[in-house]
Design an enzyme around this catalytic site. Structure first.
Site, short mmCIF file in Angstrom:
data_model
loop_
_atom_site.label_atom_id
_atom_site.label_comp_id
_atom_site.label_asym_id
_atom_site.label_seq_id
_atom_site.Cartn_x
_atom_site.Cartn_y
_atom_site.Cartn_z
N GLY A 1 -13.47 -3.99 0.85
CA GLY A 1 -14.77 -3.73 0.91
C GLY A 1 -15.36 -2.45 0.05
O GLY A 1 -16.37 -2.75 -0.53
N LYS B 1 -19.87 -18.69 -0.08
CA LYS B 1 -21.27 -18.65 -0.12
C LYS B 1 -21.82 -17.42 -0.93
O LYS B 1 -21.57 -16.21 -0.87
CB LYS B 1 -21.65 -18.35 1.48
CG LYS B 1 -21.15 -19.38 2.43
CD LYS B 1 -21.43 -19.03 3.84
CE LYS B 1 -21.26 -20.27 4.68
NZ LYS B 1 -21.35 -19.98 6.17
N ARG C 1 0.92 -1.29 0.00
CA ARG C 1 -0.06 -0.02 -0.13
C ARG C 1 0.68 1.11 0.06
O ARG C 1 0.60 2.17 -0.61
CB ARG C 1 -1.24 0.04 1.19
CG ARG C 1 -2.29 -0.89 0.97
CD ARG C 1 -3.15 -1.06 2.02
NE ARG C 1 -4.27 -1.46 1.59
CZ ARG C 1 -5.52 -1.71 2.50
NH1 ARG C 1 -5.34 -1.45 3.93
NH2 ARG C 1 -6.54 -2.25 2.29
N GLY D 1 -10.01 -9.56 -1.25
CA GLY D 1 -8.87 -9.99 -0.34
C GLY D 1 -8.43 -11.24 -0.95
O GLY D 1 -7.39 -11.76 -1.34
#
Length: 398
Positions: free
Chosen positions: A378, A198, A37, A355
């Site tokens: 996110g 999922k 980063r 991720g």
């Protein structure tokens, strides 16, 4: 990027530039253990400093929840940033108040400072207007270079953009440009690959993508739920049997939007979940009652690679199988390498994020070969879901 305020044509010489970065980096034994980063942020910092800005970096680290947690100080990040930049970076023991003001006021043109953890103040995440005002005192203009934090309406991501002249930083600009080309104004045909365990965690994402892409490839454990919804007996495979109706609704929505949902046609099936477990390649119509589908099979890999060759744009989120354990990483690695090959040949625009996706592409050795790989987590997912990101919306031109 025509809809956003960028730094193009903006004079920063002699101005205090308050720049929101995402330097929430991994630490080990009090030192930065992965500078990815930081490395991505450095070119934008250098550009501003070399243009004469008095650069003031603000960022968060961890979740101190409004407390001064010594282990979450940004001092080690300041040290790592100094090393990566090859020039000194001043450090302030707070992000507001006298400590911060003294460090900022001491800066000369072209010099850089980083302020202590924003989240030492609970007001940061509350977007408290008084805290916003205190931060704004330290800058003449605001630059948001933290797309990965833009899905939260915090003081340093959204509040400041309404207090100071606000611009997208270079890293933010690169990300928005890549994402815009991938879904907002893509070249068709567009394929999206969505994997993971999922579908319950990706319902909004799937609902948005079926209206935007031509082919939606579903892999990983979530593919089993869709297969079961079509009447396939998936044995002991991971499957959300309580969401079969939901899966059928997504099929119907995709059909109405003229989006083809692409499922595995064969798989690697084992009786236990472990590395190098005994397994067979199985037609999905013949899964043993005690078998688990842990990866897509060779016929599926061939089908996906062939489909990729006729696509112009690829958006990827999530692995195609249990990529953490061999040989159930085969499909993810094979398809990722083929997508990278097409990208390098100029035949495919490929954007990936999330991720597990970043880890999977790195595992395949191609994380540097896609058109763009987002580390935003996110924020990337919420963008895929079609949600408004407050920190991005605040940078739009009026």
């Amino acid at each position: 990027m025509a809809d956003f305020n960028t730094l193009d044509g903006v004079s920063v010489a002699g101005k205090r530039v308050l720049l929101r970065a995402d330097l929430n980096v991994p630490m080990k034994d009090g030192a930065v253990s992965d500078t990815t980063r930081i490395d991505r942020t450095v070119p934008g910092l250098v550009e501003l400093a070399d243009a004469g800005a008095r650069l003031v970096i603000i960022t968060h680290f961890g979740r101190p929840k409004g407390q001064r947690v010594p282990e979450m100080s940004l001092k080690p990040v300041a040290d790592a940033l100094t090393k990566q930049l090859g020039r000194p970076v001043a450090f302030a023991n707070d992000c507001i108040g006298k400590d911060a003001a003294d460090v900022v006021n001491a800066l000369k043109d072209g010099e850089i400072a980083i302020l202590e953890n924003l989240r030492y103040h609970a007001e940061e995440e509350k977007n408290d207007p008084v805290f916003v005002e205190e931060l704004a005192k330290l800058g003449d203009i605001f630059v948001n270079d933290a797309f990965s934090c833009a899905h939260r309406a915090h003081a340093s991501t959204e509040g400041l953009a309404h207090k100071l002249p606000a611009y997208a930083g270079r890293l933010m600009q690169i990300e928005l440009d890549a994402l815009g080309k991938a879904l907002e104004a893509p070249k068709h045909p567009v394929m999206a690959i969505v994997g993971g365990a999922k579908i319950s965690t990706k319902l909004d994402l799937l609902g948005n993508l079926v209206e935007r892409v031509d082919q939606l490839v579903i892999g990983g454990g979530m593919a089993n739920t869709f297969l079961a919804a079509k009447g396939v007996d998936v044995g002991k495979s991971l499957c959300e049997h309580d969401l079969l109706v939901t899966a059928r609704e997504i099929f119907a929505k995709a059909e109405a939007a003229n989006c083809e949902i692409v499922l595995p046609i064969d798989g690697l099936v084992a009786r236990e979940f472990k590395e190098h477990a005994d397994h067979v390649v199985s037609d999905l119509k013949a899964i043993d009652a005690d078998g688990m589908i842990l990866d897509a099979g060779p016929a599926t890999i061939a089908d996906l690679n062939k489909r990729l060759e006729s696509c112009e744009t690829l958006v990827w989120n999530g692995p195609l199988g249990a990529f953490e354990i061999a040989p159930f990483d085969t499909a993810t690695v094979s398809v990722a390498q083929h997508a990278a090959k097409l990208t390098k040949a100029g035949k495919l625009l490929s954007v990936a994020g999330g991720g597990d996706t970043v880890s999977a592409l790195r595992h395949a050795g191609v994380d540097g070969d896609f058109s763009y790989v987002s580390t935003a987590g996110g924020a990337f997912l919420e963008w895929l879901e079609g949600k408004v990101l407050p920190g991005v919306a605040a940078l739009r031109k009026n």
